[in-house]
Design a protein around this motif. Structure first.
Motif, short mmCIF file in Angstrom:
data_model
loop_
_atom_site.label_atom_id
_atom_site.label_comp_id
_atom_site.label_asym_id
_atom_site.label_seq_id
_atom_site.Cartn_x
_atom_site.Cartn_y
_atom_site.Cartn_z
N ARG A 19 0.83 -1.21 0.00
CA ARG A 19 0.00 0.00 0.00
C ARG A 19 0.87 1.26 0.00
O ARG A 19 0.58 2.22 -0.72
CB ARG A 19 -0.94 0.01 1.20
CG ARG A 19 -2.03 1.08 1.13
CD ARG A 19 -2.92 1.03 2.36
NE ARG A 19 -3.49 -0.29 2.58
CZ ARG A 19 -4.25 -0.60 3.63
NH1 ARG A 19 -4.49 0.31 4.57
NH2 ARG A 19 -4.74 -1.82 3.76
N VAL A 52 -9.66 8.93 -3.80
CA VAL A 52 -9.26 7.61 -4.32
C VAL A 52 -8.50 6.82 -3.26
O VAL A 52 -8.68 5.60 -3.13
CB VAL A 52 -8.41 7.80 -5.59
CG1 VAL A 52 -7.71 6.49 -5.96
CG2 VAL A 52 -9.27 8.27 -6.74
N LEU A 53 -7.67 7.52 -2.48
CA LEU A 53 -6.86 6.85 -1.47
C LEU A 53 -7.58 6.67 -0.14
O LEU A 53 -7.01 6.15 0.82
CB LEU A 53 -5.56 7.64 -1.25
CG LEU A 53 -4.64 7.73 -2.46
CD1 LEU A 53 -3.44 8.61 -2.15
CD2 LEU A 53 -4.18 6.34 -2.90
N GLY A 54 -8.83 7.11 -0.07
CA GLY A 54 -9.62 6.89 1.14
C GLY A 54 -9.45 7.94 2.22
O GLY A 54 -9.83 7.70 3.37
N GLU A 165 -3.72 -6.60 -1.62
CA GLU A 165 -3.57 -5.15 -1.58
C GLU A 165 -3.32 -4.59 -2.98
O GLU A 165 -3.83 -3.51 -3.33
CB GLU A 165 -2.43 -4.76 -0.65
CG GLU A 165 -2.35 -3.28 -0.37
CD GLU A 165 -3.55 -2.76 0.38
OE1 GLU A 165 -3.99 -1.63 0.05
OE2 GLU A 165 -4.07 -3.46 1.27
N ASP A 168 -6.56 -4.24 -4.87
CA ASP A 168 -7.33 -3.09 -4.39
C ASP A 168 -6.76 -1.78 -4.90
O ASP A 168 -7.50 -0.88 -5.33
CB ASP A 168 -7.35 -3.10 -2.86
CG ASP A 168 -8.18 -1.97 -2.28
OD1 ASP A 168 -9.40 -1.96 -2.51
OD2 ASP A 168 -7.60 -1.10 -1.61
N MET A 169 -5.44 -1.63 -4.89
CA MET A 169 -4.83 -0.36 -5.29
C MET A 169 -4.91 -0.14 -6.81
O MET A 169 -5.12 0.99 -7.26
CB MET A 169 -3.37 -0.30 -4.83
CG MET A 169 -3.21 -0.27 -3.32
SD MET A 169 -4.07 1.09 -2.50
CE MET A 169 -3.12 2.51 -3.05
N ARG A 172 -8.30 1.07 -7.49
CA ARG A 172 -8.42 2.49 -7.14
C ARG A 172 -7.82 3.39 -8.23
O ARG A 172 -8.38 4.44 -8.56
CB ARG A 172 -7.72 2.77 -5.81
CG ARG A 172 -8.44 2.18 -4.59
CD ARG A 172 -7.62 2.38 -3.33
NE ARG A 172 -8.23 1.73 -2.19
CZ ARG A 172 -9.10 2.30 -1.36
NH1 ARG A 172 -9.46 3.56 -1.56
NH2 ARG A 172 -9.61 1.64 -0.35
N HIS A 175 -10.33 3.37 -11.02
CA HIS A 175 -11.56 4.06 -10.61
C HIS A 175 -11.38 5.58 -10.68
O HIS A 175 -12.33 6.31 -11.00
CB HIS A 175 -11.94 3.64 -9.20
CG HIS A 175 -13.29 4.14 -8.78
ND1 HIS A 175 -14.46 3.69 -9.35
CD2 HIS A 175 -13.65 5.07 -7.85
CE1 HIS A 175 -15.48 4.32 -8.79
NE2 HIS A 175 -15.03 5.16 -7.89
N SER A 176 -10.18 6.06 -10.41
CA SER A 176 -9.94 7.50 -10.44
C SER A 176 -10.09 8.08 -11.84
O SER A 176 -10.29 9.29 -12.01
CB SER A 176 -8.53 7.81 -9.91
OG SER A 176 -7.54 7.34 -10.81
N LEU A 281 -15.28 -2.58 -11.12
CA LEU A 281 -14.30 -2.12 -10.13
C LEU A 281 -14.88 -2.18 -8.72
O LEU A 281 -14.18 -2.58 -7.77
CB LEU A 281 -13.86 -0.69 -10.46
CG LEU A 281 -13.13 -0.51 -11.80
CD1 LEU A 281 -12.78 0.96 -12.00
CD2 LEU A 281 -11.89 -1.37 -11.87
N GLN A 285 -13.49 -4.37 -5.44
CA GLN A 285 -13.17 -3.79 -4.14
C GLN A 285 -13.92 -4.49 -3.02
O GLN A 285 -13.35 -4.77 -1.96
CB GLN A 285 -13.51 -2.29 -4.13
CG GLN A 285 -12.42 -1.41 -4.72
CD GLN A 285 -12.62 0.04 -4.39
OE1 GLN A 285 -13.65 0.61 -4.73
NE2 GLN A 285 -11.66 0.65 -3.75
#
Length: 326
Positions: A19, A52-54, A165, A168-169, A172, A175-176, A281, A285
């Protein structure tokens, strides 16, 4: 067999380092874009990256490259910042010293101790210096893991965490850009953040468009950071850890979820990816979270095996007194 606490630590070391590495990659691309492209609205771009990174952002404006780096990279009070992630990986490694190599521990420890110097340089020269340091140290840790850690259950847990991980990244990152035009140059930033630009250009002869970028990052069988490849790795190592010989193919819930996700991508029509990209996506997630929760329940014994209760005369007398009072 491995102690549950050691397995848990190795799983999360893999996740935290991955991450931190991916966040550094995403930030590096975003920072370069903000500094080099005068047409980009800094406040809007920073809010998008943080979402995007939460990370949550306040309602006020005025976000810049420096506020982005302060919150996402340098903040020592935030567990989700890059510094916080490396600190968490180091603490997990400290508790699992008996199952990792000395070189792995020294790498994480030296990385953490070097963060302040890297931050000071970055505040003078720009965030790129700090982010490059994190990426280089993450690559060093990955190499030391492969070269110095026995490829046993501990190695499997670490790579399992890293692969989940990574899925998931990458999701993200995609998704951005899911709302951008298919011909937007911003899709190249996804490839750069994933370190995939050279491999992609060789595979697609230099043509950069949304359909091909999404196809490559989700479905490519050979690129190690693609979602499909990462799912394959996670499924393989979890199958090695899931010691459940069964004549009818029964397996753990986590392995079932990974297998379904992998097979859904394996047999999907690439032409259907873009029209339903947001749905695909989001499903990935949700799957990552469900797999992580299931692994924690099945392998790390989050719930205690035994709930101790007082059973002596004093406890019995107290229970009788409570019943009389009731």
């Amino acid at each position: 067999m491995m102690l549950a606490r050691n397995a848990d630590s190795l799983f999360w070391i893999g996740r935290y380092v991955e991450r931190a590495d991916d966040m550094a990659r995403i930030l590096d691309v975003a920072v370069q874009q903000l500094l080099e492209d005068p047409t980009v609205d800094p406040d809007r771009a920073v809010r998008q990256v943080m979402a995007v990174l939460g990370f949550t952002t306040d309602d006020g404006g005025g976000h810049t490259v420096w506020t982005l780096a302060d919150q996402v990279a340098y903040d020592r009070t935030a567990a989700g910042s890059i510094v916080g992630l490396i600190s968490a990986a180091r603490e997990n490694a400290r508790g699992a010293r008996e199952v990792i190599s000395s070189e792995m521990w020294e790498c994480l420890n030296a990385t953490y101790n070097g963060l302040r110097d890297a931050e000071r340089r970055a505040r003078r020269l720009g965030p790129h210096d700090f982010l490059s340091y994190v990426k280089e140290r993450a690559a060093m840790f990955a190499g030391l893991t492969d070269a110095t850690l026995s490829h046993d259950d501990g190695y499997s847990y670490l790579l399992l965490g890293r692969s989940i991980e990574r899925v998931d990244m990458i999701v993200r990152m995609l998704h951005s850009r899911s709302g951008d035009r298919t011909s937007s140059p911003s899709w190249m930033s996804v490839l750069i953040a994933a370190g995939a630009q050279d491999t992609y250009i060789r595979a697609y002869r230099g043509t950069v468009d949304a359909e091909h970028v999404v196809e490559f990052m989700l479905l490519d069988r050979l690129f190690p950071r693609s979602v499909f490849h990462s799912l394959q790795v996670a499924e393989r190592y979890l199958a090695e850890l899931d010691h459940r010989p069964d004549r009818v193919g029964a397996q753990s819930r986590a392995l079932t979820l990974l297998g379904r996700a992998r097979s859904s991508l394996e047999f999907i029509d690439p032409q259907t990816l873009m029209p339903n990209l947001a749905t695909h996506l989001l499903d990935l997630q949700v799957m990552c979270q469900a797999v992580s929760d299931s692994i924690s329940e099945e392998h790390f014994h989050i719930a205690p095996y035994v709930s101790w209760s007082d059973a002596g005369p004093a406890a019995e007398a107290q229970q009788e007194q409570e019943q009389e009072n009731a």
